[in-house]
Design an enzyme around this catalytic site. Structure first.
Site, PDB file in Angstrom:
ATOM      1  CD  GLU A   1      -2.881   1.252   0.166  1.00 35.56           C
ATOM      2  OE1 GLU A   1      -3.429   2.353  -0.038  1.00 35.56           O
ATOM      3  OE2 GLU A   1      -3.142   0.250  -0.525  1.00 35.56           O
TER       4      GLU A   1
ATOM      5  N   GLY B   1      18.241   7.543  -1.446  1.00 36.24           N
ATOM      6  CA  GLY B   1      19.474   7.303  -2.172  1.00 36.24           C
ATOM      7  C   GLY B   1      20.493   6.501  -1.380  1.00 36.24           C
TER       8      GLY B   1
ATOM      9  N   GLY C   1      19.594   3.502  -0.008  1.00 36.95           N
ATOM     10  CA  GLY C   1      19.218   2.102  -0.113  1.00 36.95           C
ATOM     11  C   GLY C   1      18.120   1.653   0.827  1.00 36.95           C
TER      12      GLY C   1
ATOM     13  CE1 TYR D   1       8.810   1.039  -5.796  1.00 30.79           C
ATOM     14  CE2 TYR D   1       7.290   2.256  -7.175  1.00 30.79           C
ATOM     15  CZ  TYR D   1       7.791   1.954  -5.926  1.00 30.79           C
ATOM     16  OH  TYR D   1       7.270   2.556  -4.814  1.00 30.79           O
TER      17      TYR D   1
END
Length: 174
Positions: free
Chosen positions: A93, A103, A105, A141
């Site tokens: 969600e 940035g 991780g 992604y």
């Protein structure tokens, strides 16, 4: 050479609820909906830690020499189900990391942790939505191998339309 990502991913605990709500509000601002968050700490605590929780949250803490471990990101998720696969999946969600710490991780570590949960439990997939204009997230992604489901359109019933649909039921469920 792999880089060690700072931070510790762990299941959320009740003491994390104020941090989770802060992150949810920050996400709403980022998504250009600053007044959309209606939930409260009490509602979140009941949803996440009630008798039969149906929503789950993992947080990532990062340590700062002056303040110690601090919650800097979260992944809020629940189970989905695939009739075609015949098994559950994870619906993510919300995934959010404090902008000042992006940035490093943290988001990747949260997402990979959920992927680990999914595979350990035999779930078929993880799914989530991302706003069309959110190019940084889309790129992130895709860098992990996620693919968009462009042939699907998300629909939503809410507010008055939801009430009207419920009132139109003929089977007495109310």
């Amino acid at each position: 050479m792999s880089r060690t990502v700072p931070g510790t991913v762990r299941p959320a605990v009740p003491a994390d609820v104020p941090h989770i709500l802060r992150l949810i509000r920050d996400l709403a601002v980022y998504e250009k909906e600053p007044d959309a968050v209606k939930t409260t700490e009490a509602a979140l605590e009941a949803s996440l830690f009630g008798d039969q929780p149906a929503v789950f949250c993992h947080v990532i803490e990062d340590s700062h020499p002056a303040t110690g471990p601090t919650v800097v990101g979260m992944a809020l998720w629940f189970l989905s189900y695939s009739t075609w696969e015949g098994t559950h999946g994870i619906w993510l969600e919300d995934l959010y990391v404090d902008p000042a710490l992006r940035g490093r991780g943290h988001g990747k570590k949260l997402l990979l942790h959920l992927a680990g949960i999914a595979t350990e439990r035999g779930y078929a997939r993880m799914e989530w939505t991302v706003l069309d204009w959110n190019e940084p997230s889309i790129g992130f992604y895709r860098s992990l191998g996620a693919t968009s489901q462009d042939e699907w359109t998300t629909f939503r019933l809410t507010g008055a339309a939801l009430e009207d649909a419920a009132a139109a039921t003929s089977d007495g469920h109310r």
